[in-house]
Write a protein that holds these residues in place. Structure first.
Motif, PDB file in Angstrom:
ATOM      1  N   GLY A 730       0.779  -1.227   0.000  1.00 46.80           N
ATOM      2  CA  GLY A 730       0.000   0.000   0.000  1.00 46.80           C
ATOM      3  C   GLY A 730       0.810   1.277   0.000  1.00 46.80           C
ATOM      4  N   ILE A 731       2.143   1.229   0.061  1.00 49.77           N
ATOM      5  CA  ILE A 731       2.933   2.468   0.054  1.00 49.77           C
ATOM      6  C   ILE A 731       2.834   3.145  -1.307  1.00 49.77           C
ATOM      7  CG2 ILE A 731       5.278   3.387   0.216  1.00 49.77           C
ATOM      8  CD1 ILE A 731       5.847   1.345   2.380  1.00 49.77           C
ATOM      9  N   LEU A 732       2.797   2.352  -2.369  1.00 45.67           N
ATOM     10  CA  LEU A 732       2.613   2.893  -3.702  1.00 45.67           C
ATOM     11  C   LEU A 732       1.246   2.480  -4.231  1.00 45.67           C
ATOM     12  CD1 LEU A 732       6.071   2.240  -5.460  1.00 45.67           C
ATOM     13  CD2 LEU A 732       5.236   4.394  -4.502  1.00 45.67           C
ATOM     14  N   THR A 733       0.679   3.350  -5.049  1.00 44.05           N
ATOM     15  CA  THR A 733      -0.567   2.992  -5.723  1.00 44.05           C
ATOM     16  C   THR A 733      -0.246   2.120  -6.932  1.00 44.05           C
ATOM     17  OG1 THR A 733      -0.542   4.909  -7.200  1.00 44.05           O
ATOM     18  CG2 THR A 733      -1.524   5.222  -5.021  1.00 44.05           C
ATOM     19  N   GLN A 734      -1.286   1.626  -7.589  1.00 45.49           N
ATOM     20  CA  GLN A 734      -1.079   0.814  -8.777  1.00 45.49           C
ATOM     21  C   GLN A 734      -0.363   1.598  -9.880  1.00 45.49           C
ATOM     22  OE1 GLN A 734      -1.616  -2.412  -9.306  1.00 45.49           O
ATOM     23  NE2 GLN A 734      -2.359  -2.708  -7.196  1.00 45.49           N
ATOM     24  N   ASP A 735      -0.444   2.927  -9.834  1.00 42.05           N
ATOM     25  CA  ASP A 735       0.237   3.769 -10.830  1.00 42.05           C
ATOM     26  C   ASP A 735       1.667   4.108 -10.439  1.00 42.05           C
ATOM     27  OD1 ASP A 735      -2.055   3.840 -12.386  1.00 42.05           O
ATOM     28  OD2 ASP A 735      -2.848   5.583 -11.290  1.00 42.05           O
ATOM     29  N   GLY A 736       2.115   3.558  -9.326  1.00 43.60           N
ATOM     30  CA  GLY A 736       3.486   3.810  -8.876  1.00 43.60           C
ATOM     31  C   GLY A 736       3.666   5.125  -8.161  1.00 43.60           C
ATOM     32  N   GLU A 737       2.573   5.775  -7.727  1.00 45.75           N
ATOM     33  CA  GLU A 737       2.661   7.029  -6.990  1.00 45.75           C
ATOM     34  C   GLU A 737       2.562   6.771  -5.494  1.00 45.75           C
ATOM     35  OE1 GLU A 737      -0.391   9.558  -8.463  1.00 45.75           O
ATOM     36  OE2 GLU A 737       0.553   9.834 -10.429  1.00 45.75           O
ATOM     37  N   LEU A 738       3.149   7.669  -4.732  1.00 41.78           N
ATOM     38  CA  LEU A 738       3.120   7.541  -3.282  1.00 41.78           C
ATOM     39  C   LEU A 738       1.679   7.683  -2.795  1.00 41.78           C
ATOM     40  CD1 LEU A 738       4.881   7.215  -0.738  1.00 41.78           C
ATOM     41  CD2 LEU A 738       5.040   9.708  -0.629  1.00 41.78           C
ATOM     42  N   ASN A 739       1.263   6.705  -1.977  1.00 42.46           N
ATOM     43  CA  ASN A 739      -0.098   6.700  -1.446  1.00 42.46           C
ATOM     44  C   ASN A 739      -0.147   7.633  -0.245  1.00 42.46           C
ATOM     45  OD1 ASN A 739      -2.605   6.113  -0.288  1.00 42.46           O
ATOM     46  ND2 ASN A 739      -2.516   3.969  -0.935  1.00 42.46           N
ATOM     47  N   MET A 740      -0.700   8.830  -0.448  1.00 36.91           N
ATOM     48  CA  MET A 740      -0.678   9.841   0.594  1.00 36.91           C
ATOM     49  C   MET A 740      -1.563   9.474   1.781  1.00 36.91           C
ATOM     50  SD  MET A 740       1.583  11.723  -0.624  1.00 36.91           S
ATOM     51  CE  MET A 740       1.559  12.940   0.668  1.00 36.91           C
ATOM     52  N   GLU A 741      -2.590   8.647   1.567  1.00 38.98           N
ATOM     53  CA  GLU A 741      -3.425   8.233   2.690  1.00 38.98           C
ATOM     54  C   GLU A 741      -2.618   7.360   3.638  1.00 38.98           C
ATOM     55  OE1 GLU A 741      -6.942   6.375   1.295  1.00 38.98           O
ATOM     56  OE2 GLU A 741      -7.750   8.184   0.354  1.00 38.98           O
ATOM     57  N   VAL A 742      -1.830   6.430   3.089  1.00 44.78           N
ATOM     58  CA  VAL A 742      -0.985   5.585   3.936  1.00 44.78           C
ATOM     59  C   VAL A 742       0.073   6.437   4.629  1.00 44.78           C
ATOM     60  CG1 VAL A 742       0.680   3.694   3.923  1.00 44.78           C
ATOM     61  CG2 VAL A 742      -1.392   3.547   2.530  1.00 44.78           C
ATOM     62  N   VAL A 743       0.661   7.359   3.890  1.00 36.56           N
ATOM     63  CA  VAL A 743       1.683   8.233   4.474  1.00 36.56           C
ATOM     64  C   VAL A 743       1.117   8.973   5.665  1.00 36.56           C
ATOM     65  CG1 VAL A 743       3.057  10.310   4.047  1.00 36.56           C
ATOM     66  CG2 VAL A 743       2.997   8.487   2.339  1.00 36.56           C
ATOM     67  N   LYS A 744      -0.105   9.516   5.493  1.00 41.67           N
ATOM     68  CA  LYS A 744      -0.721  10.284   6.575  1.00 41.67           C
ATOM     69  C   LYS A 744      -1.048   9.392   7.757  1.00 41.67           C
ATOM     70  CE  LYS A 744      -4.515  13.507   7.441  1.00 41.67           C
ATOM     71  NZ  LYS A 744      -5.695  14.210   6.864  1.00 41.67           N
ATOM     72  N   SER A 745      -1.536   8.205   7.453  1.00 38.50           N
ATOM     73  CA  SER A 745      -1.921   7.305   8.550  1.00 38.50           C
ATOM     74  C   SER A 745      -0.719   6.828   9.356  1.00 38.50           C
ATOM     75  CB  SER A 745      -2.683   6.095   7.985  1.00 38.50           C
ATOM     76  OG  SER A 745      -1.825   5.304   7.174  1.00 38.50           O
ATOM     77  N   LEU A 746       0.439   6.713   8.715  1.00 37.09           N
ATOM     78  CA  LEU A 746       1.653   6.257   9.413  1.00 37.09           C
ATOM     79  C   LEU A 746       2.445   7.423  10.026  1.00 37.09           C
ATOM     80  CD1 LEU A 746       2.874   3.548   6.863  1.00 37.09           C
ATOM     81  CD2 LEU A 746       1.709   3.186   9.050  1.00 37.09           C
TER      82      LEU A 746
END
Length: 760
Positions: A730-746
């Motif tokens: 879940g750190i990256l999305t399927q498009d290879g972009e940083l998943n900001m929701e996971v970043v915020k949650s961690l």
């Protein structure tokens, strides 16, 4: 003779001669002086006035050149600021008749005689008067000539018989020194060749003194006189006189000759009369001003002929000789002939330049001996002093490039930078005494206090920092950066030392790379070493070694140690990789391929030992080697056995890190062979946890999302594997972009891209 800073040259002289001979009016009563006063001006070959005592040889010839001396003498002559006075004949009497032309030759010490010889003028021939001493004796009574008195009858005869006396008196009347006295020079000289009479032809210049004329007697025969402000100009035959106003200058502002308002102005001649001038003189000269504030004050432009120079004290201080030249300073550019577009400023700056062009010399003696060198810039006391034909040089600083002669394309900046360079070219030295001793070295760059100080003929070196490469003499293609780096290198070559004190003791080692504070400090003549980090390889003295560490290390204990001669590397620490650990070798049967084997990987630090053994009566006890037992933990020993011959089967009866015991099933007694594999956990690493907190696969502090994403865009096997796992967790999305929701949650902090752009 030596002049300042070791200049050498033969003395030359600019000679002015004053010959003074005093002849007394009574030749028969006074001896003729046998000496000639002689005055001269003596300089060095550089034009510097001589001071001191000089041995000089004077000779008289009857030829303007060649021939033998008719008279000669040697004197030790005192010279003051170039000027000297001697009396010729002081040592050796001059016994010449002076009845033919004579020439004076002068020689200084062991130098050749100066040319041309000086022709002695008519004053010197007063010695001819000495022959009068040999004239036959003749006596005149007091009636004829009494001291101070010439009788009336003789005056009558003189006036009546010869206009010469009248002319002499008329000439006397025009004198301004004493209009009412007559000297022997004004009356003339008498050739004593008549026994009882004196004619005008007998009175020649210098023969009758002032005391020989009875002034009152003469005045009695003159019937006229002149008033105040005028003087006798002509005495007529009848005794009357013609008067003329004294020429004593302008007496008032309304002098009719020049008009009004001309007090203290020097008149000028307009072709027909004197008129008011523009030069004011009240003790100080003013041109264009009536209020001069110094001895000469000019209100307006001053122009001098382009081939001349403005002089002070006899020395040129301002000149524009040539085309586009500006020479300012005592003798600056003095010898320039065809050189153009030069600027010389300072005492003797560019003194010897002849036809060098586009030079700029600023400072006392800067570029003094440059002759034909072009496109040079020398700034500082004696900068480029001995440069002769070197071109395209830039020397800036006290003594910078002092000894350069023919070196080209050099840049020396700093006190004494490149001081001894003679023919070296394409060098850049900046800093106090940087490249001080370089003579013929080329393509060097020395920057810093005494950087490359001792380099003489080393080429293509780069030294940056305080004392960097100080002792390098002939070493080539070295790069030293950092205070004292490569300090003792002399002839070592192809070295790269970066960091304070890096390779500071190296002398003739070569092909070394030392990077870090005091890296390779003690290595003196080792070669082929690579030391990276603070103190890396500090104590290493050998060759072909690799040290990578951040602190002082010895032997094979740095973080990474290698031996290039053995093709081996040691890592003293944990070795983490995101890819695989593998070995690669050529394919033994296909030249187009190679073999890549990946190392075994496990969640624990596994050590293993394997082998083949044989049962004896159904039993085998295998002693494990010591090297296995010392690296294995006490617990966690595992053994695998595989029979390779027919038997009832085998099992492990006992196991430890020292030995294992194998038995045949069903109490068999066979001698069957078998293979075994013993594995253990590496001692000291029993508590290794394969799952730890994520520190490597998350955005770093102050890292932007775009930069993190850029780590995983490549399509190689390792990157693709990492990207797939980051998408999976879940750190990256399927498009290879940083998943900001996971970043915020961690609770991770990611820098905003716009803020990062501004800070960069």
């Amino acid at each position: 003779m030596k002049t300042e800073r070791g200049e050498k040259g033969f003395l030359t002289a600019v000679i002015g001669v004053v010959l003074i001979i005093v002849i007394f009016p009574y030749l028969s009563q006074a001896a003729i002086p046998q000496k000639i006063n002689y005055q001269g001006y003596l300089t060095s070959s550089a034009g510097v006035p001589v001071d001191g005592t000089v041995q000089m040889i004077f000779s008289i010839y009857d030829n303007s050149s060649g021939g033998s001396a008719l008279w000669t003498e040697t004197q030790n002559v005192a010279v003051t600021q170039g000027v000297y006075n001697v009396k010729l004949g002081e040592v050796t009497a001059i016994a010449l008749n002076f009845d033919i032309p004579y020439y004076l030759g002068v020689r200084v010490g062991a130098d050749a005689e100066m040319t041309p010889r000086v022709a002695l003028t008519s004053v010197g021939y007063a010695f001819r008067a000495k022959t009068v001493e040999n004239f036959s004796s003749h006596t005149h009574s007091g009636e004829d000539i009494t001291m101070g008195t010439v009788g009336e009858a003789r005056i009558d005869a003189l006036i009546a018989r010869d206009a010469e006396v009248t002319t002499a008196v008329n000439a006397h009347a025009s004198r301004t020194d004493n209009p009412h006295s007559t000297t022997a020079a004004q009356v003339g000289a008498v050739a004593l060749n008549q026994p009882n009479s004196i004619t005008s032809g007998m009175i020649g210049a210098g023969q009758v003194g002032a005391t020989d004329i009875n002034t009152a007697e003469v005045q009695r025969r003159v019937s006229g006189s002149c008033g105040v402000g005028s003087s006798v100009r002509v005495i007529n035959a009848d005794g009357t006189v013609a008067c003329e106003a004294d020429d004593v200058g302008i007496t008032s502002e309304t002098d009719p000759q020049v008009g009004s308002n001309t007090l203290n102005y020097i008149p000028r001649w307009d072709g027909s009369a004197l008129v008011g001038g523009a030069i004011y003189d009240n003790g100080s000269i003013g041109i264009g001003t009536s209020s001069p504030v110094s001895k000469l004050d000019v209100n307006g432009d001053v122009n001098i002929n382009s081939s001349l120079a403005y002089k002070i004290g006899g020395s040129a201080v301002l000149s524009t000789k040539g085309t586009g030249n500006t020479f300012v300073g005592n003798n600056a550019g003095l010898n320039n002939t065809t050189g153009n577009n030069n600027t010389f400023l300072g005492y003797y700056a560019g003194y010897a330049n002849i036809d060098g062009d586009y030079n700029t010399f600023l400072g006392r003696g800067a570029g003094r001996f440059n002759t034909t060198g072009n496109n040079n810039s020398f700034l500082g006391y004696l900068a480029g002093y001995t440069n002769t034909t070197g071109g395209f040089n830039t020397f800036f600083g006290y003594y910078a490039g002092y000894a350069n002669t023919t070196g080209n394309y050099n840049t020396f900046s700093g006190d004494s930078a490149g001081y001894a360079n003679t023919t070296g070219f394409c060098n850049t030295f900046s800093g106090y005494q940087a490249g001080y001793n370089n003579t013929t070295g080329n393509y060097n760059t020395f920057l810093g206090y005494q950087a490359g100080h001792s380099n003489t003929n080393g080429d293509q070196n780069t030294f940056l920092g305080f004392y960097v490469g100080y002792n390098n003499s002939g070493g080539q293609q070295n790069t030293f950066l950092g205070n004292f780096s490569g300090y003792n290198n002399t002839t070592g070559y192809y070295n790269t030392f970066l960091g304070n004190g890096a390779g500071s003791l190296n002398t003739d080692g070569h092909d070394n790379t030392f990077l870090g504070y005091q890296a390779g400090h003690s290595n003196t003549n080792g070669s082929g070493n690579v030391f990276i980090g603070k103190g890396a390889g500090y104590y290493e003295t050998g060759s072909n070694k690799l040290y990578i560490d951040s602190d002082y290390t010895t032997g094979s204990y740095p973080l990474i140690y290698g031996d290039f001669s053995a093709n081996s590397v040691w890592i003293n620490g944990t070795f983490n990789v995101t890819g695989t650990k593998s070995f690669v070798q050529p394919h033994a049967k296909d030249p187009t391929k190679e073999i890549v084997y990946i190392a075994a990987e496990a969640p624990e630090a596994v050590v293993m030992y394997r082998g083949t053994a044989q049962l004896k009566k159904g039993v085998a006890i295998i002693e494990l080697p010591e090297h296995f037992s010392v690296v294995s933990a006490e617990n966690g020993i595992q053994v695998q056995v595989t029979p390779t011959e027919d038997c009832n089967g085998i099992f492990v009866q006992r196991k430890s890190r020292e030995r294992i015991e194998i038995r045949e099933l069903m109490k068999g007694k066979s001698r069957a062979k078998f293979d075994y594999l013993v594995t253990a956990v590496r001692a000291g690493f029993e508590k290794h946890e394969p799952v730890v907190a994520n520190t490597n696969f998350r955005p770093k502090e102050n890292e932007t999302a775009k930069r993190f994403e850029a780590r995983y865009v490549e399509e190689d096997m390792n990157t693709k594997a990492m990207r797939a796992m980051l998408i999976s967790n879940g750190i990256l999305t399927q498009d290879g972009e940083l998943n900001m929701e996971v970043v915020k949650s961690l609770g991770w902090i990611v820098k905003d891209a716009e803020v990062a752009k501004i800070q960069q």
